[in-house]
Design an enzyme around this catalytic site. Structure first.
Site, PDB file in Angstrom:
ATOM      1  N   LYS A  89       0.896  -1.124   0.067  1.00 24.25           N
ATOM      2  CA  LYS A  89      -0.125   0.064   0.127  1.00 24.25           C
ATOM      3  C   LYS A  89       0.963   1.298   0.109  1.00 24.25           C
ATOM      4  CE  LYS A  89      -4.491   0.795   0.240  1.00 24.25           C
ATOM      5  NZ  LYS A  89      -5.624  -0.019   0.014  1.00 24.25           N
TER       6      LYS A  89
HETATM    7  N1  GLU Z   1      -7.161   0.354  -3.389  1.00 26.67           N
HETATM    8  C1  GLU Z   1      -7.724  -1.012  -3.568  1.00 26.67           C
HETATM    9  C2  GLU Z   1      -7.865  -2.202  -2.426  1.00 26.67           C
HETATM   10  O1  GLU Z   1      -7.751  -1.517  -1.227  1.00 26.67           O
HETATM   11  C3  GLU Z   1      -7.440  -1.958  -5.037  1.00 26.67           C
HETATM   12  C4  GLU Z   1      -5.976  -1.996  -5.135  1.00 26.67           C
HETATM   13  C5  GLU Z   1      -5.274  -2.723  -6.170  1.00 26.67           C
HETATM   14  O2  GLU Z   1      -6.158  -2.513  -7.342  1.00 26.67           O
HETATM   15  O3  GLU Z   1      -4.275  -2.706  -6.417  1.00 26.67           O
HETATM   16  O4  GLU Z   1      -8.043  -3.057  -2.684  1.00 26.67           O
END
Ligand code: GLU
Length: 416
Positions: A108
């Site tokens: 993240k």
């Molecule tokens: N931000 C989204 C999540 O928390 C998608 C992450 C992604 O597609 O890599 O799952």
């Protein structure tokens, strides 16, 4: 923001991780390896503001675990996106990707800022500087960002462009891009669509008719608004929605197309004439069959959980319940369908986008939605079966599957 007795989000996520590690009988060293982020980077992100001054923001990228494939997870622009928060969200991505059984590790990123206070040009400069500062961690087979709270397809276009200025044209280095730049059809709607698929499955299993169920959605950003939109298309009754400015309620069901028009014009759902005005706090306590928190973390906690009057809670946001709230719902017999299952639709369609970029071929919207339904419903069934067989909550079952898969892959790779 939250009455959580000073416990960090990462500690809270690890309470679920620890229960899974205990049940799996993981040795201490393995447990430590799986709990800790493998790599964390903090960067200063200085940008020139439109008024000529210079402001420095803090940016992060946490690569939590890469056992099952390249690191994968979104980039969050939010005032609360500090290192601890990003770390918690990175670990959730590891378990989410393993539960969905897609070939990614978890990561993240975030920049601690309020994107609503920045102009489009400032956001463009912020995104480029952040990308250049973390670029050495990224790569189509290393670490692939995507949108999250406060970021969108435009942010990903800027990221791809900034990365491309150094490495050349590599669209698969980010997902959630605009379709014109190699994004996948259906990606923008994917998290909301996944939420609706899981809600439909869970409602069916709990003997509810999902088209009759009253659905209340807290949060009306990408995830909340697409959830409402798609639920509306399927004939479901959405009786309450809210965003940071307030909410609206209509027991007969809100007119979702009209509400979306209102939001487009006013920038908020507050003030919509087709329902009664209501605060966020009141909305969470509405009588309903399905409550979907779709905004930020820890909005349901030990203070308001006793007042929730929902038949089931479907976590579209990441980590919207504190562990105390979880315990309260368990005692009250209210099922909670956990975030790492419910909101996996976004990263599942990110996987499709990455695949399409790698082999330079486009899928149709039907292919995307059918395959999304198949993957997320398979994960849902696995969670239900595990919960039933072992007598666990849905969250404990989901973590048991996710952590178990990552532990098993580590063992097979043989690096321990
Ligand atoms: N931000 C989204 C999540 O928390 C998608 C992450 C992604 O597609 O890599 O799952």
């Amino acid at each position: 923001m939250t009455p959580s007795d000073g416990t960090s989000s990462f500690d809270e996520v690890n309470q679920s991780f620890d229960k899974a590690a205990d049940r799996l009988g993981l040795a201490d060293g393995v447990r430590e390896m799986l709990r800790r982020p493998w790599r964390e980077l903090r960067v200063s992100v200085p940008i020139r503001m439109d008024d000529g001054s210079i402001k420095v923001f803090d940016g992060y990228r946490v690569q939590h675990n890469g056992v099952r494939g390249p690191y994968k997870g979104g980039i969050r622009y939010h005032p609360d996106a500090d290192q601890e928060e990003v770390r918690a969200l990175a670990s959730l991505m590891t378990w989410k990707n393993a539960l969905a059984d897609i070939p990614f590790g978890g990561a993240k990123g975030g920049v601690q800022c309020d994107p609503a206070q920045l102009s489009e040009d400032e956001l463009n400069r912020l995104t480029r500087r952040y990308t250049v500062n973390i670029e050495h961690l990224l790569g189509v087979n290393r670490d692939i960002p995507a949108p999250d709270l406060g970021t969108d397809a435009q942010t990903m276009a800027w990221m791809m462009d900034a990365y491309g200025q150094i490495h050349g044209y590599i669209p698969g280095v980010v997902t959630g891009k605009p379709v014109e730049l190699g994004g996948s059809v259906g990606r923008e709607q994917a998290t909301g669509r996944g939420v609706v698929f899981v809600t439909r499955n869970a409602a069916m299993d709990m003997g509810m008719d999902h088209s009759q169920a009253r659905i209340v959605i807290q949060g009306f950003g990408n995830v909340g608004s697409w959830t409402a939109n798609i639920a509306g298309e399927l004939g479901c009754k959405v009786t309450g929605v809210s965003d940071v400015n307030g909410g609206v309620h209509n027991e007969a069901g809100l007119d979702i197309p009209a509400l979306l028009d209102h939001k487009r014009e006013a920038g908020t759902v507050a003030g919509f004439a087709g329902g009664e005005p209501m605060s966020n706090a009141e909305l969470l306590e509405l009588d309903c069959e399905v409550l979907i928190p779709a905004a930020i973390d820890r909005v349901i906690h030990k203070e308001n959980a006793p007042n929730v009057r929902a038949g089931m809670i479907v976590e579209a946001a990441n980590h919207p319940l504190t562990p105390e709230a979880d315990d309260i719902f368990e005692d009250r017999g209210i099922p909670v369908i956990p975030d790492i299952l419910v909101n996996a639709g976004g990263v599942i369609v990110s996987y499709f986008e990455w695949t399409q970029n790698l082999y330079q071929h486009r899928w149709t919207i039907d292919e995307v939605n059918t395959e999304l339904d198949s993957i997320i419903s398979k994960a849902y069934r696995k969670v239900r079966e595990t919960a039933g067989e072992k007598g666990l909550s849905h969250r404990d079952a989901a973590f048991l599957i996710g952590v178990g898969r990552v532990a098993e892959t580590s063992r097979i790779r043989g690096f321990l």
